[in-house]
Scaffold this motif. Sequence first.
Motif, mmCIF file in Angstrom:
data_model
loop_
_atom_site.group_PDB
_atom_site.id
_atom_site.type_symbol
_atom_site.label_atom_id
_atom_site.label_comp_id
_atom_site.label_asym_id
_atom_site.label_seq_id
_atom_site.Cartn_x
_atom_site.Cartn_y
_atom_site.Cartn_z
ATOM 1 N N ARG A 18 12.399 -28.535 7.535
ATOM 2 C CA ARG A 18 11.498 -27.218 8.248
ATOM 3 C C ARG A 18 10.141 -27.685 8.442
ATOM 4 O O ARG A 18 9.522 -27.105 9.460
ATOM 5 N N HIS A 21 9.988 -29.413 11.723
ATOM 6 C CA HIS A 21 10.030 -28.232 12.749
ATOM 7 C C HIS A 21 8.628 -27.624 12.920
ATOM 8 O O HIS A 21 8.201 -27.380 14.094
ATOM 9 N N ASP A 54 6.860 -20.099 9.806
ATOM 10 C CA ASP A 54 8.010 -20.102 9.270
ATOM 11 C C ASP A 54 7.746 -20.087 7.457
ATOM 12 O O ASP A 54 8.686 -20.559 6.924
ATOM 13 N N LYS A 57 10.433 -18.822 5.484
ATOM 14 C CA LYS A 57 11.743 -18.991 6.169
ATOM 15 C C LYS A 57 12.998 -19.339 4.930
ATOM 16 O O LYS A 57 14.120 -18.940 5.063
ATOM 17 N N HIS A 112 7.240 -13.813 15.959
ATOM 18 C CA HIS A 112 7.746 -15.283 16.610
ATOM 19 C C HIS A 112 9.357 -15.277 16.757
ATOM 20 O O HIS A 112 9.744 -16.150 17.536
ATOM 21 N N THR A 113 9.815 -14.391 16.174
ATOM 22 C CA THR A 113 11.262 -14.475 16.272
ATOM 23 C C THR A 113 11.915 -13.850 17.307
ATOM 24 O O THR A 113 12.920 -14.461 17.942
ATOM 25 N N ARG A 136 13.935 -29.465 18.152
ATOM 26 C CA ARG A 136 15.266 -28.614 18.350
ATOM 27 C C ARG A 136 16.219 -29.455 19.352
ATOM 28 O O ARG A 136 15.680 -29.589 20.442
ATOM 29 N N PRO A 183 24.137 -8.386 15.704
ATOM 30 C CA PRO A 183 23.440 -7.254 16.276
ATOM 31 C C PRO A 183 22.268 -8.091 16.845
ATOM 32 O O PRO A 183 21.378 -9.006 16.739
ATOM 33 N N ASP A 185 18.511 -7.441 18.321
ATOM 34 C CA ASP A 185 17.159 -6.697 18.027
ATOM 35 C C ASP A 185 16.598 -5.999 19.263
ATOM 36 O O ASP A 185 16.657 -6.550 20.233
ATOM 37 N N THR A 188 14.053 -7.789 21.257
ATOM 38 C CA THR A 188 14.691 -8.980 21.975
ATOM 39 C C THR A 188 14.896 -8.565 23.299
ATOM 40 O O THR A 188 14.435 -8.926 24.497
HETATM 41 O O1 DGI Z 1 12.961 -19.433 12.166
HETATM 42 P P1 DGI Z 1 13.473 -20.598 13.368
HETATM 43 O O2 DGI Z 1 14.796 -20.976 12.902
HETATM 44 O O3 DGI Z 1 12.548 -21.726 13.546
HETATM 45 O O4 DGI Z 1 13.757 -19.705 14.612
HETATM 46 P P2 DGI Z 1 13.570 -18.080 14.822
HETATM 47 O O5 DGI Z 1 12.505 -17.348 13.935
HETATM 48 O O6 DGI Z 1 13.469 -17.873 16.152
HETATM 49 O O7 DGI Z 1 15.004 -17.573 14.150
HETATM 50 C C1 DGI Z 1 16.152 -18.066 14.955
HETATM 51 C C2 DGI Z 1 17.321 -17.158 14.363
HETATM 52 O O8 DGI Z 1 16.915 -15.924 14.517
HETATM 53 C C3 DGI Z 1 18.359 -17.420 15.098
HETATM 54 O O9 DGI Z 1 19.305 -17.578 13.975
HETATM 55 C C4 DGI Z 1 18.610 -16.290 15.930
HETATM 56 C C5 DGI Z 1 18.232 -15.034 15.112
HETATM 57 N N1 DGI Z 1 17.628 -14.061 15.925
HETATM 58 C C6 DGI Z 1 16.611 -14.186 16.953
HETATM 59 N N2 DGI Z 1 16.664 -12.993 17.565
HETATM 60 C C7 DGI Z 1 17.744 -12.471 17.009
HETATM 61 C C8 DGI Z 1 18.314 -13.148 16.067
HETATM 62 N N3 DGI Z 1 19.152 -12.387 15.240
HETATM 63 C C9 DGI Z 1 19.654 -11.128 15.164
HETATM 64 N N4 DGI Z 1 20.629 -10.744 14.748
HETATM 65 N N5 DGI Z 1 19.022 -10.432 16.363
HETATM 66 C C10 DGI Z 1 17.918 -10.857 17.099
HETATM 67 O O10 DGI Z 1 17.619 -10.237 18.186
#
Ligand code: DGI
Length: 210
Positions: A18, A21, A54, A57, A112-113, A136, A183, A185, A188
Amino acid sequence: MKELIETVRRDLSMSEKRRRHTEGVVETAKLLAERHFPAEIAPEEAELAALLHDYTKEYPVEKQLEICRQYGMEVPAEELETPKLLHARSASLLAEHLYGAPEKICSAVRWHTTGRPAMRPLELVIYFADYIEPGRTDPACTRLREYYERQYQSRRDKTRALYLALVRSFDTTVRFLLAERKPIDSCTVEARNDYLRLVKTTNPHTGKDG
Ligand code: DGI
Ligand code: FE
Ligand code: FE
C-alpha cells in the motif's frame, strides 16, 4: 505544507504494498497536476492529498465507521453494503481533523474512489492518479494508462485527452462492478455521464470531434 507532508509520511501505517501504491499516486498526481492544472495545483498539494488518500484503507470497517461517527459524518445505509467506499470518507475526516489539512486536500481524498461530476482539479487528479499509477499492473489499469498517454501525446486539446481517459476509467469500473454483481455508487454513474457529455460535445464551428 512541507512540514505537514513530512508528518503524514512519518505517520503512514500500512503494508509495504500500500505504501508503494501511495508513493506511485504521489508521483502520478504531481505529473498530472503539472500537465493539466499548473495554475490550480501546487506540487505539494498533489503530494499531500496523495499521501492521505488511502490512509485508512487497511483499517477494519468498524474503526472506519467509528471515525465517521466521531466526526459526525453520516454514512448512507447502502454504503454499509460497500465497505470499500468507506476509506475515502474516513481518510478525509482524519485529513481534516487529525492533520488540519486544507479543505481542497480533504475533498480530493473524499472523492478519490468514486469520483463525482464536475470534479475540482485536485479531486480529478487524485481520482485519476489512483487509477493509473505505475504500480497498478492489472490489465485494465495498464491499458488505461497507455490509452491516456496516447491521447495526451497525440491530441492538441490536452483537456479532451484527459476527459476521454476519465470516461474510460469510469467505464472500466462500471464493467468490473457489473461482472462482480456489486452495487454501483450513484456518484460513479453521474461522474461517468458528466464526462461522457463533455467529450461528446463537438466543436460547433467545424462539427468535428476536437
Ligand atoms: O483504494 P484503492 O484500492 O487504491 O483504490 P480505490 O479507492 O479506487 O478503491 C477501489 C475499489 O473500490 C475497487 O474494489 C472497486 C471499488 N469501487 C469503486 N467504485 C465503486 C466501487 N465499489 C462499489 N461497490 N461501487 C462503486 O461505485
Ligand atoms: Fe482508495
Ligand atoms: Fe489508492
